[in-house]
Design a protein around this motif. Structure first.
Motif, short mmCIF file in Angstrom:
data_model
loop_
_atom_site.label_atom_id
_atom_site.label_comp_id
_atom_site.label_asym_id
_atom_site.label_seq_id
_atom_site.Cartn_x
_atom_site.Cartn_y
_atom_site.Cartn_z
N GLY A 97 92.20 14.45 113.76
CA GLY A 97 93.49 13.67 113.56
C GLY A 97 93.98 12.69 114.63
N THR A 98 93.16 13.15 115.95
CA THR A 98 93.73 12.25 117.60
C THR A 98 92.93 11.40 117.90
N ALA A 99 92.45 11.19 116.90
CA ALA A 99 91.56 9.78 117.74
C ALA A 99 91.47 8.53 116.77
N ALA A 100 91.91 6.88 117.11
CA ALA A 100 91.72 6.99 115.88
C ALA A 100 90.32 6.25 115.52
N GLY A 102 89.79 2.52 112.96
CA GLY A 102 89.56 1.44 111.44
C GLY A 102 90.97 1.64 111.45
N LEU A 103 91.89 2.07 110.24
CA LEU A 103 93.00 1.36 110.16
C LEU A 103 93.67 2.68 109.63
N ILE A 104 93.27 3.69 110.44
CA ILE A 104 94.39 5.22 110.89
C ILE A 104 94.13 5.29 112.33
N LYS A 105 95.47 5.26 113.18
CA LYS A 105 95.75 5.66 113.77
C LYS A 105 95.85 7.03 114.56
N ALA A 106 96.32 7.74 113.42
CA ALA A 106 95.80 9.58 113.83
C ALA A 106 96.51 9.89 112.26
N PHE A 107 95.90 11.41 112.37
CA PHE A 107 96.56 11.84 110.99
C PHE A 107 96.77 13.70 111.73
N ARG A 108 97.91 13.88 110.42
CA ARG A 108 98.24 15.08 110.93
C ARG A 108 98.23 16.07 109.53
N TYR A 109 98.10 17.21 109.28
CA TYR A 109 98.03 18.19 108.06
C TYR A 109 98.87 19.86 107.96
N GLY A 110 98.77 20.48 107.30
CA GLY A 110 99.73 21.24 107.19
C GLY A 110 100.09 21.93 106.02
N LEU A 111 100.99 22.95 106.12
CA LEU A 111 101.91 23.27 105.03
C LEU A 111 103.59 22.42 104.62
N VAL A 112 103.25 21.86 104.08
CA VAL A 112 104.99 21.53 103.62
C VAL A 112 106.36 22.26 102.86
N MET A 113 104.95 23.32 102.36
CA MET A 113 106.31 23.85 100.83
C MET A 113 105.48 25.21 100.51
N PRO A 114 105.77 26.84 100.61
CA PRO A 114 104.77 27.41 100.10
C PRO A 114 103.70 27.02 98.62
N ARG A 118 100.00 18.85 103.06
CA ARG A 118 99.52 17.57 102.69
C ARG A 118 99.29 17.14 104.05
N ILE A 119 98.40 15.44 103.80
CA ILE A 119 98.13 15.14 104.69
C ILE A 119 98.85 13.88 105.35
N VAL A 120 98.51 13.32 106.38
CA VAL A 120 99.79 12.06 106.59
C VAL A 120 99.17 11.12 107.39
N PHE A 121 97.99 9.52 106.86
CA PHE A 121 97.90 9.20 108.20
C PHE A 121 98.85 7.68 108.31
N ASP A 122 98.81 8.12 110.31
CA ASP A 122 99.06 6.95 110.44
C ASP A 122 98.66 5.75 111.08
N LEU A 123 99.21 4.54 109.95
CA LEU A 123 98.22 3.23 110.04
C LEU A 123 98.74 2.33 110.84
N ASN A 124 97.31 1.85 111.44
CA ASN A 124 97.52 0.34 112.53
C ASN A 124 98.67 -0.53 112.05
N GLY A 125 98.22 -0.46 110.04
CA GLY A 125 99.43 -1.76 109.74
C GLY A 125 98.90 -1.86 108.63
N PRO A 126 99.64 -2.30 107.94
CA PRO A 126 99.97 -2.28 106.28
C PRO A 126 98.47 -2.22 105.55
N ALA A 127 98.54 -1.07 104.41
CA ALA A 127 97.06 -1.24 103.69
C ALA A 127 97.22 -0.79 102.30
N LYS A 128 96.32 -0.41 101.55
CA LYS A 128 97.03 -0.43 99.84
C LYS A 128 95.55 0.82 99.61
N ILE A 129 95.95 1.89 98.96
CA ILE A 129 94.95 2.71 98.63
C ILE A 129 94.06 2.93 98.22
#
Length: 424
Positions: A97-100, A102-114, A118-129
């Motif tokens: 998750g630390t290495a950039a 393409g469009l993904i600057k970095a990502f992180r992952y983990g528990l958000v509730m029991p 969740r996985i969250v991608f930080d993007l280098n700019g606007p992008a669509k899924i």
């Protein structure tokens, strides 16, 4: 996440139905049930991750031991893509998750509730899924989660966001868990003052980090020890914002204090200086202020206030503060009590812990903004400082410092009780 809950409920119903269809509860089924109850649920395992592509199109692939349902959506300012999935055990390399790429600057992952990760991608700019889907295992390959991103301009991004029609983009936490000890049946109402202990970060949000030691784990251990010490005295009722590795949005932490009519809110953290910005050491006590007491306090508040963005919460949906004269008066009184507690904490902690050269500071921490709950944020030390880190992992130091904080809380309430009794 409501669909996620439905999936889990449906899966449970299928298991029960299968047990009935194949001869009810056999001894084997019952033994398996007892084993599962003893060791806890077995969650899907994520074992490897890959990113391919360029700044036009990027593909993210996560290897799993079973196919799982997913939900993906985008957020703006900053540009992010969020993937919600059932609770997963992540067994990825420490640097994942630390290495950039393409469009993904970095990502992180983990528990958000029991029950939910969740996985969250930080993007280098606007992008669509372009697509987001899960694949069954096939041809010797494991099950996979695939997210394909495509670069777009801001106007197209905004149109896609509007077309998504999602009125609620925050994590699907239906109700914030309030963690407190259960009262005995038919017992009298507990009228003791409520102390809320708030271990910072959690789940997808690691906080600061030094090697394998994460802030979220260090402050959780400290918070639980503080809870146990306070409860042992029996003077106060303790409520925890979290007791495990779960992400709690900042606004929900504040709500816990207000909903519980808390008499005190104590948030526990550990700081770190950015690499190349020198060294600092010692504990610091922060209170709320519209203007930071110094540049370091402002930096820390800005960093801590980004926790919701780290977890993928849409900050634009946070309610605005109510500019009301009664609220303002309540805040003034609350800040007076908060400042008093901060001074008591410094007085007690200096006997057991190394303190920062300027131990009393203030800044605009969102987690301290309940207008009617005296609140402080304790930075136990700097994980970026070797000596501080050595203390933070020491049970002996933790026990002594927990005792000092408990004594300061006692002194705080003793002063309030005395001031509340009218003179003859």
């Amino acid at each position: 996440m409501a669909s996620l809950t439905n999936h889990i409920q449906l899966f449970s119903a299928v298991l029960v139905s299968a047990a009935v269809l194949f001869g009810g509860y056999s001894n084997t089924a019952r033994a398996a049930e007892e084993t599962t109850a003893a060791i806890g649920p077995v969650f899907p395992v994520a074992s490897d991750v890959r990113i391919a592509g360029d700044d036009k199109q990027t593909r993210f692939i996560l290897d799993l031991d079973k196919k799982i349902p997913i939900r993906a959506f985008a957020l703006a300012d900053p540009y992010r893509v969020v993937v919600d999935l059932p609770q997963v055990t992540f067994r990825l390399d420490s640097g994942a998750g630390t290495a950039a790429r393409g469009l993904i600057k970095a990502f992180r992952y983990g528990l958000v509730m029991p029950g939910g990760s969740r996985i969250v991608f930080d993007l280098n700019g606007p992008a669509k899924i372009k697509s987001a889907y899960a694949l069954d295992p096939a041809n010797g390959q494991p099950a996979r989660l695939v997210v394909e991103l495509e670069s777009v301009d801001r106007a197209t991004f905004d149109q896609a966001l509007a077309a998504d029609g999602r009125s609620e983009l925050r994590p699907a936490i239906e109700t914030t868990a309030v963690v407190t000890r259960a009262a005995a049946p038919n017992s009298a109402p507990d009228t003791r003052p409520v102390v809320v202990i708030d271990p910072g970060h959690g789940g997808i949000d690691n906080g600061t980090q030094a090697g394998t030691e994460t802030e979220k784990s260090l402050v959780l251990s400290f918070g639980l020890a503080l809870r146990d010490r306070i409860e042992k005295a029996g003077k106060y009722r303790v409520v925890m914002t979290r007791t495990d590795d779960t992400f709690i949005p900042l606004n929900d932490r504040v709500k816990i204090g207000r909903n519980q009519s808390a008499a005190l809110f104590v948030s526990i953290h550990a700081d770190a200086l950015p690499r190349g910005e020198g060294d600092a050491q010692g504990a610091t006590i922060y209170t709320l202020s519209d203007r930071a007491s110094d540049a370091e306090a402002e930096r820390l508040a800005d960093s801590e206030n980004k926790a919701d963005a780290i977890g993928g919460v849409n900050l634009t949906e946070e309610p605005t503060d109510v500019a009301d004269i009664l609220i303002d008066l309540a805040q003034r009184e609350t800040r007076t009590f908060s400042n008093h507690l901060a001074r008591l904490l410094v007085g007690e902690m200096k006997n057991t812990a190394r303190m920062h050269k300027h131990p009393l500071k203030s800044a605009g921490f969102r987690v301290l903004k309940a207008p009617d709950v005296p609140s402080v944020l304790i930075e136990l030390g700097y994980v970026s400082n070797k000596a501080d880190l050595q203390q933070l992992v020491s049970e002996s130091w933790r026990s002594k410092t927990v005792g000092a904080i408990a004594q300061a809380i006692d002194a705080f309430f003793a002063r309030r009780v005395v001031s509340a009794v009218p003179a003859n």
